[in-house]
Design a protein around this motif. Structure first.
Motif, mmCIF file in Angstrom:
data_model
loop_
_atom_site.group_PDB
_atom_site.id
_atom_site.type_symbol
_atom_site.label_atom_id
_atom_site.label_comp_id
_atom_site.label_asym_id
_atom_site.label_seq_id
_atom_site.Cartn_x
_atom_site.Cartn_y
_atom_site.Cartn_z
ATOM 1 N N GLY A 176 0.527 -0.976 -0.108
ATOM 2 C CA GLY A 176 -0.007 -0.536 0.029
ATOM 3 C C GLY A 176 1.226 1.104 -0.133
ATOM 4 O O GLY A 176 2.111 1.408 0.267
ATOM 5 N N GLU A 177 0.887 2.595 -0.127
ATOM 6 C CA GLU A 177 1.152 3.963 -0.421
ATOM 7 C C GLU A 177 1.378 4.115 1.199
ATOM 8 O O GLU A 177 0.752 3.301 2.585
ATOM 9 N N SER A 178 2.418 5.465 0.838
ATOM 10 C CA SER A 178 2.610 5.711 2.175
ATOM 11 C C SER A 178 1.464 6.199 3.100
ATOM 12 O O SER A 178 0.989 6.877 2.150
ATOM 13 N N GLY A 179 1.374 5.714 3.969
ATOM 14 C CA GLY A 179 0.552 6.170 5.149
ATOM 15 C C GLY A 179 -1.252 5.878 5.004
ATOM 16 O O GLY A 179 -1.804 6.209 5.365
ATOM 17 N N THR A 180 -1.285 4.662 4.121
ATOM 18 C CA THR A 180 -2.730 3.831 4.727
ATOM 19 C C THR A 180 -2.796 2.915 5.660
ATOM 20 O O THR A 180 -4.096 2.713 5.659
ATOM 21 N N GLY A 181 -1.558 2.545 6.723
ATOM 22 C CA GLY A 181 -2.114 2.051 7.564
ATOM 23 C C GLY A 181 -1.995 0.645 7.507
ATOM 24 O O GLY A 181 -2.219 -0.511 8.402
ATOM 25 N N LYS A 182 -0.743 0.320 6.714
ATOM 26 C CA LYS A 182 0.903 -0.974 6.536
ATOM 27 C C LYS A 182 0.592 -1.458 8.355
ATOM 28 O O LYS A 182 -0.064 -2.745 8.782
ATOM 29 N N CYS B 120 -12.927 9.197 4.718
ATOM 30 C CA CYS B 120 -12.318 10.183 4.789
ATOM 31 C C CYS B 120 -13.627 10.908 5.638
ATOM 32 O O CYS B 120 -12.611 11.259 6.483
ATOM 33 N N LEU B 121 -14.700 11.218 5.424
ATOM 34 C CA LEU B 121 -15.175 11.656 6.557
ATOM 35 C C LEU B 121 -15.286 10.919 7.696
ATOM 36 O O LEU B 121 -15.321 11.455 8.824
ATOM 37 N N ASP B 122 -15.872 9.510 7.309
ATOM 38 C CA ASP B 122 -15.930 8.267 9.182
ATOM 39 C C ASP B 122 -14.752 8.624 9.518
ATOM 40 O O ASP B 122 -15.153 9.269 10.713
ATOM 41 N N LEU C 69 -14.189 15.162 -0.402
ATOM 42 C CA LEU C 69 -14.517 13.949 -1.098
ATOM 43 C C LEU C 69 -13.138 13.553 -2.182
ATOM 44 O O LEU C 69 -13.397 12.920 -2.904
ATOM 45 N N ASN C 70 -13.416 15.136 -2.995
ATOM 46 C CA ASN C 70 -12.391 15.240 -4.145
ATOM 47 C C ASN C 70 -10.975 15.027 -4.423
ATOM 48 O O ASN C 70 -10.437 14.929 -4.956
ATOM 49 N N TYR C 71 -10.106 15.427 -2.727
ATOM 50 C CA TYR C 71 -9.106 15.666 -2.278
ATOM 51 C C TYR C 71 -8.589 14.221 -2.857
ATOM 52 O O TYR C 71 -8.823 13.165 -2.813
ATOM 53 N N ARG C 72 -6.883 14.834 -3.620
ATOM 54 C CA ARG C 72 -6.138 12.950 -4.046
ATOM 55 C C ARG C 72 -6.076 12.882 -2.760
ATOM 56 O O ARG C 72 -5.777 11.231 -3.092
ATOM 57 N N TRP C 73 -5.598 13.094 -1.505
ATOM 58 C CA TRP C 73 -5.009 12.239 -0.604
ATOM 59 C C TRP C 73 -3.753 11.927 -0.180
ATOM 60 O O TRP C 73 -3.788 10.729 -0.062
ATOM 61 N N ASP C 74 -2.832 12.951 -1.392
ATOM 62 C CA ASP C 74 -1.682 11.569 -1.529
ATOM 63 C C ASP C 74 -1.429 11.050 -0.800
ATOM 64 O O ASP C 74 -0.435 9.873 -0.235
ATOM 65 N N GLY C 75 -1.121 11.667 1.183
ATOM 66 C CA GLY C 75 -0.779 11.252 1.732
ATOM 67 C C GLY C 75 -1.419 10.055 2.447
ATOM 68 O O GLY C 75 -1.216 9.862 3.954
ATOM 69 N N ASN C 76 -2.906 10.000 1.933
ATOM 70 C CA ASN C 76 -2.969 8.831 2.550
ATOM 71 C C ASN C 76 -3.894 9.159 4.249
ATOM 72 O O ASN C 76 -4.482 10.445 4.757
ATOM 73 N N VAL C 77 -3.822 8.413 5.121
ATOM 74 C CA VAL C 77 -4.867 8.486 6.542
ATOM 75 C C VAL C 77 -3.927 9.513 7.478
ATOM 76 O O VAL C 77 -4.027 10.525 8.649
ATOM 77 N N GLU D 269 -1.952 12.096 6.289
ATOM 78 C CA GLU D 269 -2.484 13.405 5.325
ATOM 79 C C GLU D 269 -3.594 13.861 6.349
ATOM 80 O O GLU D 269 -3.953 14.816 6.870
ATOM 81 N N LEU D 270 -4.759 12.845 6.432
ATOM 82 C CA LEU D 270 -6.030 13.363 6.533
ATOM 83 C C LEU D 270 -6.261 14.082 8.360
ATOM 84 O O LEU D 270 -6.655 14.598 8.941
ATOM 85 N N LYS D 271 -5.106 12.988 9.180
ATOM 86 C CA LYS D 271 -4.718 13.078 10.336
ATOM 87 C C LYS D 271 -3.650 14.316 11.103
ATOM 88 O O LYS D 271 -4.054 15.103 12.001
ATOM 89 N N ASN D 272 -3.357 14.721 10.030
ATOM 90 C CA ASN D 272 -2.786 15.971 10.140
ATOM 91 C C ASN D 272 -3.442 17.046 9.373
ATOM 92 O O ASN D 272 -3.259 17.933 10.618
ATOM 93 N N CYS D 273 -4.170 16.552 8.972
ATOM 94 C CA CYS D 273 -5.006 18.018 8.746
ATOM 95 C C CYS D 273 -6.151 18.403 9.485
ATOM 96 O O CYS D 273 -6.378 19.748 9.705
ATOM 97 N N PHE D 274 -7.058 17.283 10.625
ATOM 98 C CA PHE D 274 -7.155 17.165 11.901
ATOM 99 C C PHE D 274 -7.201 18.041 12.759
ATOM 100 O O PHE D 274 -7.580 19.112 13.944
ATOM 101 N N GLU D 275 -5.305 17.194 13.235
ATOM 102 C CA GLU D 275 -4.832 18.109 14.119
ATOM 103 C C GLU D 275 -4.386 19.638 14.141
ATOM 104 O O GLU D 275 -4.591 20.777 14.620
ATOM 105 N N TYR D 276 -4.123 20.199 12.697
ATOM 106 C CA TYR D 276 -4.698 20.989 12.364
ATOM 107 C C TYR D 276 -5.810 22.714 12.295
ATOM 108 O O TYR D 276 -5.750 23.183 13.202
ATOM 109 N N LEU D 277 -6.782 21.321 12.306
ATOM 110 C CA LEU D 277 -8.005 22.081 12.654
ATOM 111 C C LEU D 277 -8.288 22.159 13.706
ATOM 112 O O LEU D 277 -9.299 22.962 14.255
#
Length: 668
Positions: free
Chosen positions: A361-367, A512-514, A538-546, A548-556
């Motif tokens: 899996g890509e980097s950040g997918t939770g391996k 991503c929303l869940d 929903l339309n964002y590419r999320w190249d950093g996967n989960v 990157e999503l966690k980083n976004c949450f921390e920022y917000l």
């Protein structure tokens, strides 16, 4: 005409820089001068390149710039003729350096020292400061001797000029002929005197070296600080400045102990550290005693780690000294998409066996999380779970960490030797992350351990039986590495008994929303996304996967808002999405559907379809785009899992997911 905006605080300075640049480029670029508190900065949106006289102007110009504009802060230097004058000063001379103010006087001193005249003893002098030291002479840059300097020998090293590096960056930005302008730079810096024979060559070489260093510094993901024997920072990369949130002028000259939360003892010991800088975990490495010209310098290398990576780094050393139980379960893996439910079900089935698992899996997918889940649900769940990142250690160190070493195996080896992680994980599970980074000769040793279930320590001869279940993970294409002879085929099939492919976040629909909601619940945060922000997710590419999503949450979370719109999202996400949207993508969503329909129709032939054929089919439907546009669309469809692009003449085929997507679109 290539246009450059030149923004300065004083008109006289701006006119000097403007004249130098225009004389050098002679019509190749147009330099427009804007002066602070005099001109309207709203016109800056016309320029792709903006030059500023100092970093304090960034805040004034930033809001007026285009999103793709580049800002370059002008660096000053001593002119070639001034350097010749500087070389004429006797060794060990004591002098005042006179200029119009304390900052400009210190700037002149720094420039003199940067050109190698560290033998000089220099004192700053300006109108408000009396010359009370006994000196041999006064050095100035076109400002005269100053009050108190009358009667002393005066050396004028002339006004500062625009540094050659700035010219070179402009040449690269506008893609001007490099050979032509390199010669012009060499000629501009050439001087012919009895004491500076070959000076043109030296300046040219220095400019080329500076350009290489500058390019590396501005593009390295790792941050690099260079410090002198007194621990003062003498250079820094762009990443360092981003990490600590300070411009270059606020870092240069400061002690590294002020810039980073480290101690002199830690530098001397050279031990790798995990630091928290502005809420960001950074791995800090020290490299000491490097010769830079005549100077001995040290390096501090900073690497950014997000939460998951920092856990891996922090635990890597701990897990070598002791075992560790799995700490994640299925509850930690958010998302309810069909793809993830299928992966979770496969994961639980694999857990019940003893076979090796290869998680892809890509980097950040939770391996790593899935490795924990497999262990927790296996018959070995009460035994140790030991993890190691194969990319975190040097080749020599990794061998001893994996297999251990015998007493006396090398200088500094512990008395009695040391267990490797295979021995420590005996009876339990060993997780080998980034297995693709394992050197070939260690692949040989790993294969033997897996086949024979026994290990021999480095420098030893005793065979030690081990019972370990191996879970490996990688984001690399191991089969391609096998074809390239970079990974052993027999080891690949030994590890890949049970392959588990993790889908990227962009292919998981509303996951991503869940997952974002799960982070909010677990952290006790009350954050609501607006409908527009949800659509962006929903339309964002999320190249950093989960990750990157966690980083976004921390920022917000630290933003402190309860209702978040698109404009509140991290600037990095917004800019990356803008870059993606600006990339060549002229086909509309309607043509995307036509493309998939054409592939579905061609699939019945049993062969893939090439770009040329697809271009012809779409042209019959009225599409005027060429093969490049078709290629870009196919790449995007492949990223979403809707098509599979074959190599060579294999062509492109529609996937089952692509057919389901077409069916859903037709139903809607």
């Amino acid at each position: 005409m290539n246009k450059v905006a030149l923004v300065t605080t004083r008109q006289s300075i701006g006119e000097q820089y403007q004249k130098e640049l225009q004389e050098f480029f002679r019509g190749s670029i147009q330099v427009d001068l804007l002066v602070q508190n005099r001109d309207d900065f709203s016109t800056l949106d016309e320029y792709a390149l903006v030059l500023i006289s100092h970093y304090g102007l960034v805040s004034d110009v930033k809001s007026h710039l285009r999103t793709d504009a580049k800002i370059i802060c002008i660096k000053k230097n001593i002119s070639p003729a001034g350097i010749v004058r500087l070389e004429e000063i006797p060794y060990g001379t004591t002098a005042y350096v006179y200029n119009v103010g304390p900052k400009t006087a210190m700037d002149s001193i720094n420039l003199i020292y940067s050109h190698g005249r560290t033998d000089l003893i220099l004192y700053p002098s300006y109108p408000q400061r009396a010359m009370d030291q006994k000196v041999d002479m006064v050095i100035t840059q076109g400002e005269g001797a100053g009050p108190g300097g009358e009667g002393l020998p005066l050396i004028d090293i002339y006004d500062t000029v625009v540094d050659t590096q700035i010219y070179w960056e402009i040449i690269l930005f506008f893609r001007l002929p490099q050979d032509t302008y390199f010669r012009k730079l060499a000629e501009m810096n050439s001087v012919k005197t009895s004491i500076s024979e070959g000076f043109s060559y030296i300046v040219s070489e220095k400019m080329l070296q500076d350009n290489v260093i500058n390019t590396l510094f501005e593009n390295m993901k790792e941050g690099v600080l260079i410090y002198d024997s007194k621990l003062a920072v003498i250079n820094s990369s762009a990443s360092v400045r981003n990490f600590i949130g300070s411009p270059e002028e606020d870092i240069l000259g400061k002690s590294v102990l002020e810039v980073l939360p480290i101690t002199q003892k830690q530098i001397e010991e050279g031990t790798e550290l995990l630091l928290g800088v502005r809420g960001t975990p950074l791995i800090c490495e020290f490299v000491q005693c490097i010769s830079l010209g005549s100077q001995e310098v040290g390096l501090i290398i900073l690497k950014r780690y997000d939460e998951m990576q920092s856990k891996m780094h922090r635990h890597a050393k701990e897990l070598i000294e002791k075992g560790h139980l799995a700490k994640y379960s299925l509850n930690d893996m958010g998302g309810r998409s069909e793809k993830m439910e299928t992966v979770k079900a496969k994961c639980l089935k694999m857990a019940s066996t003893e076979a090796s698992v290869l998680i892809l899996g890509e980097s950040g997918t939770g391996k790593e999380i899935f490795a924990h889940i497999i262990h927790e649900n296996s018959l070995r769940s009460e035994e140790q779970f030991v993890a190691i990142n194969c990319a975190s250690f040097s080749e020599s160190l990794l061998e001893s960490e994996l297999f251990g070493y015998a007493e006396g195996a090398f200088t500094g080896a512990k008395r009695g030797g040391k267990q490797g992680i295979f021995e420590q994980a005996n009876g339990g599970t060993l997780f080998l992350d980034e297995i693709g980074e394992l050197p070939l000769h260690l692949q040989n040793r790993l294969l033997r351990v897996l086949q024979e279930k026994e290990v021999v320590r480095v420098g030893g001869d005793r065979v030690i039986p081990v019972d370990v279940r191996v879970i490996a993970a990688t984001n690399a294409d191991l089969l391609e590495m096998v074809d390239q002879k970079k990974f052993r085929k027999d080891l690949y099939y030994r590890l890949c008994v049970l392959p588990l492919k993790l889908p990227p976040l962009r292919e998981r629909g509303r996951d991503c929303l869940d997952i974002f909601e799960m982070y909010c619940r677990n952290d006790g945060c009350d954050i609501t996304l607006t409908p527009e922000a949800e659509k962006f997710f929903l339309n964002y590419r999320w190249d950093g996967n989960v990750r990157e999503l966690k980083n976004c949450f921390e920022y917000l979370k630290y933003l402190g808002k309860t209702r978040v719109g698109v404009d509140d999202l991290p600037e990095t996400m917004l800019s990356r999405e803008q870059e993606y949207m600006k990339s060549p993508q002229t086909l509309t969503p309607d043509w995307e559907i036509q493309l998939l329909k054409a592939l579905r129709a061609q699939k019945q032939t049993g062969h893939g379809t090439g770009r040329k054929q697809l271009t012809g089919i779409l042209r019959e439907e009225g599409c005027s785009e060429g093969e490049q546009a078709i290629r870009n669309m196919l790449l995007r469809l492949q990223e979403r899992g809707l098509v599979l692009i074959g190599k060579g003449r294999a062509g492109t085929i529609i996937t089952p997911e692509g057919e389901q997507y077409l069916m859903r679109r037709s139903e809607s």
